[in-house]
Design a protein around this motif. Sequence first.
Motif, short mmCIF file in Angstrom:
data_model
loop_
_atom_site.label_atom_id
_atom_site.label_comp_id
_atom_site.label_asym_id
_atom_site.label_seq_id
_atom_site.Cartn_x
_atom_site.Cartn_y
_atom_site.Cartn_z
N ALA A 30 46.66 -5.29 -11.57
CA ALA A 30 45.91 -6.54 -11.59
C ALA A 30 44.84 -6.53 -10.50
CB ALA A 30 46.86 -7.72 -11.38
N GLY A 31 43.63 -7.00 -10.86
CA GLY A 31 42.59 -7.22 -9.89
C GLY A 31 41.79 -6.01 -9.48
N LYS A 32 41.84 -4.92 -10.25
CA LYS A 32 41.08 -3.72 -9.90
C LYS A 32 40.03 -3.40 -10.96
CE LYS A 32 44.29 -1.19 -6.92
NZ LYS A 32 44.92 0.13 -6.67
N PHE A 33 39.08 -2.58 -10.56
CA PHE A 33 38.01 -2.14 -11.46
C PHE A 33 38.31 -0.70 -11.88
CE2 PHE A 33 33.43 -3.20 -12.51
CZ PHE A 33 33.25 -2.12 -13.36
N TYR A 34 38.60 -0.52 -13.17
CA TYR A 34 38.91 0.80 -13.72
C TYR A 34 37.80 1.24 -14.66
CZ TYR A 34 43.73 0.04 -12.12
OH TYR A 34 44.84 -0.19 -11.36
N THR A 35 37.62 2.55 -14.76
CA THR A 35 36.62 3.10 -15.67
C THR A 35 37.22 4.21 -16.50
OG1 THR A 35 34.76 2.57 -14.21
CG2 THR A 35 34.39 4.28 -15.85
N LEU A 36 36.95 4.17 -17.80
CA LEU A 36 37.23 5.28 -18.70
C LEU A 36 35.93 6.06 -18.84
CD1 LEU A 36 39.20 3.35 -21.45
CD2 LEU A 36 40.19 4.96 -19.82
N LEU A 37 35.93 7.28 -18.35
CA LEU A 37 34.72 8.10 -18.29
C LEU A 37 34.90 9.36 -19.12
CD1 LEU A 37 31.95 8.93 -16.96
CD2 LEU A 37 33.32 9.94 -15.11
N GLY A 38 33.92 9.64 -19.97
CA GLY A 38 33.99 10.87 -20.76
C GLY A 38 32.85 10.96 -21.74
N PRO A 39 32.69 12.12 -22.36
CA PRO A 39 31.62 12.29 -23.34
C PRO A 39 31.92 11.53 -24.62
CG PRO A 39 33.00 14.24 -23.28
CD PRO A 39 33.47 13.35 -22.17
N SER A 40 30.94 11.44 -25.51
CA SER A 40 31.15 10.81 -26.82
C SER A 40 32.27 11.54 -27.56
CB SER A 40 29.87 10.87 -27.64
OG SER A 40 28.84 10.13 -27.02
N GLY A 41 33.15 10.76 -28.19
CA GLY A 41 34.25 11.34 -28.94
C GLY A 41 35.46 11.72 -28.12
N ASP A 195 28.43 7.74 -18.16
CA ASP A 195 27.55 7.98 -17.01
C ASP A 195 28.39 8.20 -15.76
OD1 ASP A 195 25.91 7.37 -14.64
OD2 ASP A 195 24.36 6.81 -16.08
N GLN A 196 28.37 9.44 -15.23
CA GLN A 196 29.22 9.78 -14.09
C GLN A 196 28.85 8.99 -12.83
OE1 GLN A 196 27.40 11.80 -16.05
NE2 GLN A 196 28.26 13.87 -16.18
N GLU A 197 27.55 8.85 -12.56
CA GLU A 197 27.13 8.12 -11.36
C GLU A 197 27.57 6.66 -11.43
OE1 GLU A 197 22.99 8.54 -10.54
OE2 GLU A 197 23.09 10.72 -10.31
N GLU A 198 27.48 6.08 -12.61
CA GLU A 198 27.90 4.70 -12.81
C GLU A 198 29.39 4.55 -12.52
OE1 GLU A 198 25.71 2.17 -15.82
OE2 GLU A 198 27.51 2.76 -16.91
N ALA A 199 30.18 5.46 -13.04
CA ALA A 199 31.63 5.41 -12.83
C ALA A 199 31.97 5.56 -11.35
CB ALA A 199 32.31 6.51 -13.65
N LEU A 200 31.32 6.50 -10.67
CA LEU A 200 31.61 6.72 -9.26
C LEU A 200 31.23 5.51 -8.42
CD1 LEU A 200 30.33 10.40 -8.96
CD2 LEU A 200 32.71 9.67 -8.90
N ALA A 201 30.14 4.83 -8.78
CA ALA A 201 29.65 3.70 -8.00
C ALA A 201 30.51 2.45 -8.17
CB ALA A 201 28.20 3.38 -8.38
N LEU A 202 31.05 2.23 -9.36
CA LEU A 202 31.69 0.96 -9.68
C LEU A 202 33.20 0.92 -9.46
CD1 LEU A 202 29.89 0.07 -13.05
CD2 LEU A 202 29.66 -1.14 -10.87
N SER A 203 33.87 2.02 -9.58
CA SER A 203 35.31 2.02 -9.85
C SER A 203 36.21 2.05 -8.63
CB SER A 203 35.66 3.22 -10.74
OG SER A 203 34.77 3.34 -11.81
N ASP A 204 37.35 1.37 -8.76
CA ASP A 204 38.47 1.61 -7.86
C ASP A 204 39.21 2.88 -8.30
OD1 ASP A 204 38.25 -0.71 -6.17
OD2 ASP A 204 38.97 -1.89 -7.86
#
Length: 363
Positions: A30-41, A195-204
Amino acid sequence: MGEPIVELHHVFKSYDDTVVLDDIDITLEAGKFYTLLGPSGSGKTTILRAIAGFLNVTSGDVVIAGKRVNDIPANLRQVNTVFQNYSLFPHMNVFENIAYGLRIRKVDKAMIETRVMDALKKVRLENLANREISELSGGQQQRVAIARAIVLEPKVLLLDEPLSALDAKLRKDMQYELRDLQQRLGITFLFVTHDQEEALALSDEIFVMNDGKVQQSGTPVDIYDEPINHFVADFIGESNIVDGRMVEDYRVEFNGKVFDCADAGMRPNEHVEVVLRPEDLDVVPVDKGRVAVRIDTQLFRGDFYEIVAYDDGQNEWLIHSTNPAPEDVELMGLYFDPEDIHVMRFGESEEDFDARLESYEGE
């Protein structure tokens, strides 16, 4: 570990003979910022749709706030989704777009007014309540879509590449807005991007996806500094990856020399891959370097020089340096510290990596 809000237990999803999710096992606090990062598909949007209730999983359990929700329809789950194209109603103004879900739920009119204006304040659009959707910028439309989602007070907000349609500057501005909003709301965000940079910047925490599997999960620093396999090292940022041999704990051989390193727990003489990030390499006089290279090309990228060089074994080396390499000296040296060297086993999974680390630390 904090309170789990979303759990996927051994989730599989297949269409006929095609597996799109392969034994997904993740927990969101609860209360965290998670990102699913990967290529299309890679399966990241399929995970989002499984949590939202837009598709049924083939096997496994989807749990939200401690309750198994496999058989619960999307409209009764405590999650809301912001789509890539925002899906706003063009015939309704900003206020009515946000109020729509509340009206469907037959919320009292006075309460609708209060909750819509509160949602607009949270996304800093309180002065645009009567504006038509066609009169909004892309960033404003995205914030309306977020307001429409949070007005329903979900426990989890799912975001399916909501920044992809924005131009580069606005996209970066909205990254700050999203992170700030998540921290102010205090609810769980699950964000999908390639977008790798986006994931690195935003995520817990980031889940790196490929071929329907979670290749690695961890903090942005963990993922960047300690990739566990070739895919993660190559996909996250830029890397120099060369073949090597693990001589013994904390000593690895590559480029015909043995170097001290920070890795352990592998078999003596095991064939491995060695990763060195471009920004960790310094171009120095050849007698002060640890690897001798011949400079091939260099380009000025604004805040660094991108230098391409080759060693005698014809390994290509990418270097990011704040200073250019001398143009009149062909043979130079590369210097790096032991902690800059990262050693990976071939094809190691996250489970294999964790087991190896636990076994080594237990000795």
